[in-house]
Design a protein around this motif. Structure first.
Motif, PDB file in Angstrom:
ATOM      1  N   GLU A  87     -25.334 -26.370  40.950  1.00 21.24           N
ATOM      2  CA  GLU A  87     -24.270 -26.465  39.950  1.00 21.24           C
ATOM      3  C   GLU A  87     -23.816 -27.919  39.941  1.00 21.24           C
ATOM      4  O   GLU A  87     -23.887 -28.598  40.959  1.00 21.24           O
ATOM      5  CB  GLU A  87     -23.062 -25.597  40.307  1.00 21.24           C
ATOM      6  N   THR A  88     -23.352 -28.379  38.795  1.00 20.57           N
ATOM      7  CA  THR A  88     -22.941 -29.786  38.717  1.00 20.57           C
ATOM      8  C   THR A  88     -21.628 -29.951  37.969  1.00 20.57           C
ATOM      9  O   THR A  88     -21.224 -29.090  37.179  1.00 20.57           O
ATOM     10  CB  THR A  88     -24.005 -30.632  37.990  1.00 20.57           C
ATOM     11  N   HIS A  89     -20.994 -31.063  38.252  1.00 13.55           N
ATOM     12  CA  HIS A  89     -19.834 -31.518  37.492  1.00 13.55           C
ATOM     13  C   HIS A  89     -20.004 -33.019  37.302  1.00 13.55           C
ATOM     14  O   HIS A  89     -20.218 -33.742  38.273  1.00 13.55           O
ATOM     15  CB  HIS A  89     -18.525 -31.242  38.217  1.00 13.55           C
ATOM     16  N   VAL A  90     -19.950 -33.478  36.060  1.00 15.79           N
ATOM     17  CA  VAL A  90     -20.043 -34.901  35.760  1.00 15.79           C
ATOM     18  C   VAL A  90     -18.659 -35.431  35.468  1.00 15.79           C
ATOM     19  O   VAL A  90     -17.935 -34.869  34.628  1.00 15.79           O
ATOM     20  CB  VAL A  90     -20.980 -35.166  34.545  1.00 15.79           C
ATOM     21  N   GLU A  91     -18.295 -36.490  36.157  1.00 15.40           N
ATOM     22  CA  GLU A  91     -17.007 -37.144  35.941  1.00 15.40           C
ATOM     23  C   GLU A  91     -17.273 -38.542  35.393  1.00 15.40           C
ATOM     24  O   GLU A  91     -17.890 -39.370  36.058  1.00 15.40           O
ATOM     25  CB  GLU A  91     -16.236 -37.221  37.259  1.00 15.40           C
ATOM     26  N   HIS A  92     -16.867 -38.784  34.149  1.00 14.49           N
ATOM     27  CA  HIS A  92     -17.056 -40.095  33.528  1.00 14.49           C
ATOM     28  C   HIS A  92     -15.933 -41.029  33.948  1.00 14.49           C
ATOM     29  O   HIS A  92     -14.778 -40.614  34.065  1.00 14.49           O
ATOM     30  CB  HIS A  92     -17.110 -39.963  32.003  1.00 14.49           C
TER      31      HIS A  92
END
Length: 96
Positions: A87-92
């Motif tokens: 699972e992933t979460h991208v934080e810009h």
């Protein structure tokens, strides 16, 4: 790139080379389920430098959130947090 399970930090250099260094071990087990909301809460604390914030505290909260590792790209202006089952979460990064 931080691998929490192996306690390693890998730095990729502009010339294509890389270096792997030991990272601090986390005492708590990585949560089996990735909790995006918990991960985002830990990131918010880091962004806002809440009183008592520390990298160790962030890392510990990330593990409780199920984060098994993360990749930070300064040129790509983002961080990618990864759970045990991908699972992933991208934080810009914010615009300056």
């Amino acid at each position: 790139m931080i691998d929490v399970r192996r306690a390693t930090a890998t730095y990729y250099l502009p010339d294509g080379e890389s270096i792997e260094l030991p990272a601090h071990r986390v005492d708590a087990p990585i949560a089996p389920v990735f909790g995006t909301a918990r991960m985002q809460a830990a990131i918010r604390e880091a962004k806002h430098h809440v009183p008592g914030y520390s990298y160790k505290g962030f890392r510990d909260r990330a593990v409780v959130a199920g984060c098994a590792g993360y990749i930070v790209s300064f040129s790509g202006r983002r961080a990618l947090y990864v759970g045990r089952t991908a699972e992933t979460h991208v934080e810009h990064f914010p615009n300056q």
